[in-house]
Design an enzyme around this catalytic site. Structure first.
Site, PDB file in Angstrom:
ATOM      1  N   GLY A  46      -5.434   4.169  -7.659  1.00 19.43           N
ATOM      2  CA  GLY A  46      -4.266   4.136  -8.265  1.00 19.43           C
ATOM      3  C   GLY A  46      -4.096   2.446  -8.664  1.00 19.43           C
ATOM      4  O   GLY A  46      -4.823   1.514  -8.345  1.00 19.43           O
ATOM      5  N   GLN A  51      -0.595  -5.506 -10.863  1.00 18.35           N
ATOM      6  CA  GLN A  51      -1.627  -5.847 -10.570  1.00 18.35           C
ATOM      7  C   GLN A  51      -2.479  -6.476 -11.646  1.00 18.35           C
ATOM      8  O   GLN A  51      -3.739  -7.227 -11.217  1.00 18.35           O
ATOM      9  CB  GLN A  51      -2.556  -4.796  -9.892  1.00 18.35           C
ATOM     10  N   CYS A  93      -6.985  -1.366  -1.416  1.00 16.67           N
ATOM     11  CA  CYS A  93      -6.161  -1.905  -2.311  1.00 16.67           C
ATOM     12  C   CYS A  93      -7.063  -2.858  -3.442  1.00 16.67           C
ATOM     13  O   CYS A  93      -7.983  -3.845  -2.709  1.00 16.67           O
ATOM     14  CB  CYS A  93      -4.817  -2.827  -2.085  1.00 16.67           C
ATOM     15  N   LEU A  94      -7.025  -2.664  -4.696  1.00 11.32           N
ATOM     16  CA  LEU A  94      -8.007  -3.544  -5.498  1.00 11.32           C
ATOM     17  C   LEU A  94      -7.620  -5.074  -5.479  1.00 11.32           C
ATOM     18  O   LEU A  94      -8.328  -5.875  -5.901  1.00 11.32           O
ATOM     19  CB  LEU A  94      -8.015  -2.931  -7.025  1.00 11.32           C
ATOM     20  N   HIS A 135       2.219   2.887  -2.180  1.00 12.47           N
ATOM     21  CA  HIS A 135       1.797   1.861  -2.017  1.00 12.47           C
ATOM     22  C   HIS A 135       1.784   1.314  -3.477  1.00 12.47           C
ATOM     23  O   HIS A 135       1.967  -0.035  -3.567  1.00 12.47           O
ATOM     24  CB  HIS A 135       0.247   2.287  -1.897  1.00 12.47           C
ATOM     25  N   GLU A 136       1.767   2.218  -4.458  1.00 10.84           N
ATOM     26  CA  GLU A 136       1.854   1.478  -5.780  1.00 10.84           C
ATOM     27  C   GLU A 136       3.336   1.205  -6.266  1.00 10.84           C
ATOM     28  O   GLU A 136       3.465   0.041  -7.016  1.00 10.84           O
ATOM     29  CB  GLU A 136       1.319   2.414  -6.897  1.00 10.84           C
ATOM     30  N   HIS A 139       3.784  -2.145  -4.995  1.00 10.00           N
ATOM     31  CA  HIS A 139       3.354  -3.415  -6.011  1.00 10.00           C
ATOM     32  C   HIS A 139       4.318  -3.599  -6.853  1.00 10.00           C
ATOM     33  O   HIS A 139       4.610  -4.765  -7.059  1.00 10.00           O
ATOM     34  CB  HIS A 139       1.919  -2.789  -6.741  1.00 10.00           C
TER      35      HIS A 139
HETATM   36 NI    NI Z   1      -2.824  -1.681  -4.165  1.00 10.36          NI
END
Ligand code: NI
Length: 163
Positions: A46, A51, A93-94, A135-136, A139
């Site tokens: 995701g 991000q 997480c990226l 989670h997204e 962000h």
């Molecule tokens: Ni993330």
């Protein structure tokens, strides 16, 4: 299409709150295509627009093992249906590369979003989607998974990531 640069913790731009999408136009198509390309290139499941330093309420996702089921969520929102029903999941997480941590979140939510054409959808998600969408959406609110951890642990991760 273009691969975008993913911001990493503790970059302050990850703390900006994203604004709703109001135009479902060609530029939204380009952004979501670039976000999907970036997510696949980075091997993530995701990615939120925040991000990649785009502060609009856009999320892309692919939860399939075959990596062939791209999903786009515009202006996603959720309500918690039962705050006593919780789910613990080891998240990554990226924007926090190399780190995985167990996070506990509500398991029973009601999700609404728009698709790329502006059509509204609703669902009571289950399993991985329940975790990933929360989670997204975090962000988009400028919140990161490390915010669920103790200050000590967060500081340790900050040092590790910035090495
Ligand atoms: Ni993330």
């Amino acid at each position: 299409m273009a691969k975008l640069k993913v911001l990493t913790f503790p970059d302050p731009r990850l703390r900006k709150v994203a604004v709703p999408v109001t135009k479902f136009d060609k530029s939204l198509e380009i952004i979501t295509a670039d976000m999907l390309e970036t997510m696949y290139a980075e091997d993530g499941i995701g990615l939120a627009a925040t991000q990649v330093n785009i502060h609009e309420r856009i999320i892309v996702m692919d939860l399939s093992e075959e990596r062939n089921d791209p999903k786009i969520f515009i202006n996603p929102e959720f309500k918690i249906l039962d705050d006593k029903s919780l789910l613990s999941f080891t998240e990554g997480c990226l924007s926090v590369p190399g780190i995985t941590e167990e996070i506990t979140r509500p398991d029973n939510i009601y999700l609404t979003w728009h698709d790329i054409n502006g059509k509204q959808h609703e669902e009571e998600p289950s399993g991985l989607l329940t975790v990933c969408i929360q989670h997204e959406i975090d962000h988009l609110e400028g919140k990161l998974m490390v915010d669920y951890l103790s200050p000590l642990k967060r500081d340790r991760i900050r040092k590790k990531v910035s090495k």
